[in-house]
Scaffold this active site. Structure first.
Site, PDB file in Angstrom:
ATOM      1  N   MET A 180       0.819  -1.228   0.000  1.00  0.00           N
ATOM      2  CA  MET A 180       0.000   0.000   0.000  1.00  0.00           C
ATOM      3  C   MET A 180       0.850   1.274   0.000  1.00  0.00           C
ATOM      4  O   MET A 180       0.319   2.374   0.138  1.00  0.00           O
ATOM      5  CB  MET A 180      -0.984  -0.016   1.176  1.00  0.00           C
ATOM      6  CG  MET A 180      -2.033  -1.119   1.006  1.00  0.00           C
ATOM      7  SD  MET A 180      -3.229  -1.226   2.360  1.00  0.00           S
ATOM      8  CE  MET A 180      -4.293   0.186   2.005  1.00  0.00           C
ATOM      9  N   LYS A 181       2.169   1.112  -0.157  1.00  0.00           N
ATOM     10  CA  LYS A 181       3.050   2.282  -0.138  1.00  0.00           C
ATOM     11  C   LYS A 181       3.028   3.003  -1.489  1.00  0.00           C
ATOM     12  O   LYS A 181       2.652   2.422  -2.509  1.00  0.00           O
ATOM     13  CB  LYS A 181       4.469   1.837   0.205  1.00  0.00           C
ATOM     14  CG  LYS A 181       4.561   1.282   1.621  1.00  0.00           C
ATOM     15  CD  LYS A 181       5.880   0.604   1.913  1.00  0.00           C
ATOM     16  CE  LYS A 181       5.877   0.048   3.335  1.00  0.00           C
ATOM     17  NZ  LYS A 181       7.010  -0.853   3.596  1.00  0.00           N
ATOM     18  N   HIS A 185      -0.973   1.208   5.520  1.00  0.00           N
ATOM     19  CA  HIS A 185       0.438   1.547   5.789  1.00  0.00           C
ATOM     20  C   HIS A 185       1.119   1.735   4.453  1.00  0.00           C
ATOM     21  O   HIS A 185       1.285   0.756   3.752  1.00  0.00           O
ATOM     22  CB  HIS A 185       1.091   0.409   6.576  1.00  0.00           C
ATOM     23  CG  HIS A 185       2.556   0.607   6.800  1.00  0.00           C
ATOM     24  ND1 HIS A 185       3.053   1.443   7.767  1.00  0.00           N
ATOM     25  CD2 HIS A 185       3.637   0.079   6.185  1.00  0.00           C
ATOM     26  CE1 HIS A 185       4.373   1.397   7.749  1.00  0.00           C
ATOM     27  NE2 HIS A 185       4.756   0.583   6.792  1.00  0.00           N
ATOM     28  N   ASN A 223       4.986   8.307   8.074  1.00  0.00           N
ATOM     29  CA  ASN A 223       5.822   7.270   8.656  1.00  0.00           C
ATOM     30  C   ASN A 223       7.255   7.792   8.758  1.00  0.00           C
ATOM     31  O   ASN A 223       7.806   8.298   7.772  1.00  0.00           O
ATOM     32  CB  ASN A 223       5.779   6.041   7.720  1.00  0.00           C
ATOM     33  CG  ASN A 223       6.403   4.811   8.328  1.00  0.00           C
ATOM     34  OD1 ASN A 223       6.214   4.527   9.505  1.00  0.00           O
ATOM     35  ND2 ASN A 223       7.159   4.063   7.533  1.00  0.00           N
ATOM     36  N   GLU A 224       7.820   7.707   9.947  1.00  0.00           N
ATOM     37  CA  GLU A 224       9.246   7.996  10.155  1.00  0.00           C
ATOM     38  C   GLU A 224       9.628   9.414   9.735  1.00  0.00           C
ATOM     39  O   GLU A 224      10.639   9.620   9.056  1.00  0.00           O
ATOM     40  CB  GLU A 224      10.107   6.933   9.449  1.00  0.00           C
ATOM     41  CG  GLU A 224       9.756   5.537   9.942  1.00  0.00           C
ATOM     42  CD  GLU A 224      10.490   4.401   9.207  1.00  0.00           C
ATOM     43  OE1 GLU A 224      11.354   4.684   8.372  1.00  0.00           O
ATOM     44  OE2 GLU A 224      10.171   3.234   9.495  1.00  0.00           O
ATOM     45  N   GLU A 230       4.421  -2.617  14.463  1.00  0.00           N
ATOM     46  CA  GLU A 230       5.339  -3.453  13.669  1.00  0.00           C
ATOM     47  C   GLU A 230       6.182  -4.342  14.593  1.00  0.00           C
ATOM     48  O   GLU A 230       7.405  -4.428  14.449  1.00  0.00           O
ATOM     49  CB  GLU A 230       6.273  -2.578  12.817  1.00  0.00           C
ATOM     50  CG  GLU A 230       5.559  -1.579  11.939  1.00  0.00           C
ATOM     51  CD  GLU A 230       6.473  -0.789  11.001  1.00  0.00           C
ATOM     52  OE1 GLU A 230       7.663  -1.138  10.855  1.00  0.00           O
ATOM     53  OE2 GLU A 230       5.985   0.192  10.417  1.00  0.00           O
ATOM     54  N   TRP A 278       5.286  -7.541  12.816  1.00  0.00           N
ATOM     55  CA  TRP A 278       5.833  -7.232  11.479  1.00  0.00           C
ATOM     56  C   TRP A 278       6.285  -8.536  10.830  1.00  0.00           C
ATOM     57  O   TRP A 278       7.435  -8.911  10.836  1.00  0.00           O
ATOM     58  CB  TRP A 278       6.955  -6.195  11.558  1.00  0.00           C
ATOM     59  CG  TRP A 278       7.006  -5.431  10.258  1.00  0.00           C
ATOM     60  CD1 TRP A 278       8.037  -5.402   9.352  1.00  0.00           C
ATOM     61  CD2 TRP A 278       5.968  -4.592   9.717  1.00  0.00           C
ATOM     62  NE1 TRP A 278       7.677  -4.613   8.277  1.00  0.00           N
ATOM     63  CE2 TRP A 278       6.414  -4.108   8.474  1.00  0.00           C
ATOM     64  CE3 TRP A 278       4.696  -4.226  10.146  1.00  0.00           C
ATOM     65  CZ2 TRP A 278       5.637  -3.273   7.669  1.00  0.00           C
ATOM     66  CZ3 TRP A 278       3.930  -3.401   9.337  1.00  0.00           C
ATOM     67  CH2 TRP A 278       4.404  -2.932   8.122  1.00  0.00           C
TER      68      TRP A 278
HETATM   69  O1  9MR Z   1       9.205  -5.144   5.816  1.00  0.00           O
HETATM   70  C1  9MR Z   1       9.020  -4.251   4.742  1.00  0.00           C
HETATM   71  C2  9MR Z   1       9.747  -4.776   3.519  1.00  0.00           C
HETATM   72  O2  9MR Z   1       9.191  -5.997   3.100  1.00  0.00           O
HETATM   73  C3  9MR Z   1       9.677  -3.739   2.414  1.00  0.00           C
HETATM   74  O3  9MR Z   1      10.455  -4.183   1.309  1.00  0.00           O
HETATM   75  C4  9MR Z   1      10.204  -2.404   2.919  1.00  0.00           C
HETATM   76  C5  9MR Z   1      10.088  -1.337   1.856  1.00  0.00           C
HETATM   77  O4  9MR Z   1       8.754  -1.149   1.470  1.00  0.00           O
HETATM   78  O5  9MR Z   1       9.494  -1.984   4.056  1.00  0.00           O
HETATM   79  C6  9MR Z   1       9.562  -2.876   5.132  1.00  0.00           C
HETATM   80  O6  9MR Z   1       8.749  -2.404   6.195  1.00  0.00           O
HETATM   81  C7  9MR Z   1       9.191  -1.257   6.911  1.00  0.00           C
HETATM   82  C8  9MR Z   1       7.973  -0.454   7.280  1.00  0.00           C
HETATM   83  O7  9MR Z   1       7.241  -0.115   6.133  1.00  0.00           O
HETATM   84  C9  9MR Z   1       8.343   0.796   8.050  1.00  0.00           C
HETATM   85  N1  9MR Z   1       9.131   0.472   9.213  1.00  0.00           N
HETATM   86  C10 9MR Z   1      10.290  -0.367   8.971  1.00  0.00           C
HETATM   87  C11 9MR Z   1       9.877  -1.642   8.217  1.00  0.00           C
HETATM   88  C12 9MR Z   1      11.067  -2.546   7.993  1.00  0.00           C
HETATM   89  O8  9MR Z   1      11.997  -1.932   7.123  1.00  0.00           O
END
Ligand code: 9MR
Length: 366
Positions: free
Chosen positions: A79-80, A113, A162-163, A270, A326
């Protein structure tokens, strides 16, 4: 707990009662034989896991466990922004639509998310914003309006930003096209746009290390306090809670308590618990333990128990938005891929069998 026949039977009945999605490949004989209790049936708040939709479609055992245990669904990546708008001005909602269908079929809350994250901002957005800074605010508005509006009433809540804070210490994250172009105001703009698009959606600020980096925590608290005083429509705080075995329970309890004192929803968004350490960067793992001993499994069970118990104790029930893992198995954990190290951070092992950590969660939920 493990021998509780009653829960085992409920778990088994639920696992066979929940239908399969169409188009399954050959069925794994053991996919449906699940003896452990369904977490969703014992959890007083929504409980979820991140899932990567396409690999998940090919894995029947994973599907059975996901349907059995979770009442909330977070997309690990699907969903990013880089997934839903990989190219200029062209949304691709196909996977999100399938996820919506899945969550409706299995009565799971869909959590969005995320909307704005420096790390998933596509290159085309960055390039365009550098050439034409004025464009970025209008793009953000349109993106959020169209995306959140399309899923109004279907996505229950969103990680809006986020972040947005620095990796470590106080202050905003400055290495972000959003900050560089719009200044810190981009954060509240995103909340306002999301609220306009879906006034009922629960809107979160989400970040990591909030429970252990007190300078970062204070920055988050002053941003949130400022938003509340100016009626910026924020409704929740997401603690990612990627923790390590040695993060003290007392500091986790203190930060969660203070965050809950804002009156906002609190999401452990997460969760995973590692043994080794890292410097927060890709490839930055530091391997201290390379095998998982029975003693380590028991210690991890206790840590999971403690974390869930702290959440239940310090966050008032009305503010318990839920706990999301997560990923819920060591085989698929992002930790190994991202930090390039071995670890065992989740509640299911490499063979998709429950670990002592799983039973720690069960005990704390009961
Ligand atoms: O775990 C996620 C990984 O599979 C994806 O490739 C990555 C990029 O989209 O994002 C990871 O998830 C992150 C989350 O979106 C934000 N917090 C940190 C997570 C771990 O990197």
């Amino acid at each position: 707990m493990r021998s509780s026949r009653h829960r085992a039977i409920i778990g088994f009945i639920l696992s066979i009662a929940l239908p399969f999605s169409a188009g399954c490949a050959v069925q794994n004989q053991s996919a449906n034989v699940i003896e452990e209790p369904a977490l969703r049936s014992i959890s007083p708040f929504p409980i979820g896991s991140s899932i990567r939709y396409l690999p998940f479609q090919k894995d029947l055992r994973l599907q059975s466990l996901q349907k059995l245990h979770f009442s909330s669904y977070t997309a690990g990546s699907d969903m990013k922004m880089h997934q839903v708008m990989p190219m200029e001005n062209s949304f691709d909602f196909s996977v999100v639509d399938s996820i919506v269908q899945h969550t409706e079929d299995y009565e799971q809350r869909l959590f969005g998310h995320n909307l704005i994250w420096h790390s998933s901002t596509p290159t085309w957005v960055k390039n365009k914003a550098k050439k034409n800074p004025e464009w970025l605010a209008s793009f953000m508005r349109e993106y959020i309006h169209e995306y959140v509006g399309r899923y109004r009433g279907k996505v229950h809540g969103w990680d809006v930003v986020n972040e947005g804070l620095k990796t470590a210490g106080s202050g905003y994250r400055t290495d972000s096209i959003w900050y560089e172009t719009l200044g810190p105001q981009y954060i509240e703009m995103a909340f306002r746009y999301a609220h306009e698009a879906d006034p009922d959606a629960v809107l979160f600020y989400n970040d990591f290390n909030l429970e252990r980096d007190l300078d970062k925590f204070e920055s988050m608290m002053s941003m949130v306090g400022d938003f509340q005083s100016r009626e910026v429509p924020i409704s929740g705080i997401g603690f990612q809670m990627h923790i390590r075995m040695d993060i003290p329970n007392s500091i986790i309890a203190e930060t969660l308590k203070r965050a809950a004192d804002t009156g906002l929803q609190i999401h452990l968004s997460e969760v995973d618990i590692i043994f080794n350490t890292h410097d927060d960067s890709r490839g930055g793992g530091i391997q201290r333990f390379d095998t998982l001993t029975p003693e380590m499994k028991v210690a991890q069970k206790k840590k999971y128990y403690d974390l869930v118990t702290i959440y239940r104790t310090v966050v008032p029930e009305s503010q318990q938005y839920g706990i999301t893992f997560w990923g819920f198995n060591d085989r698929d954990t992002w930790i190994r891929r991202f930090f390039d190290m071995q670890d065992w951070p989740t509640i299911y092992d490499d063979n998709l069998a429950p670990k002592p950590a799983f039973w720690g969660v069960v005990e704390a939920l009961n």
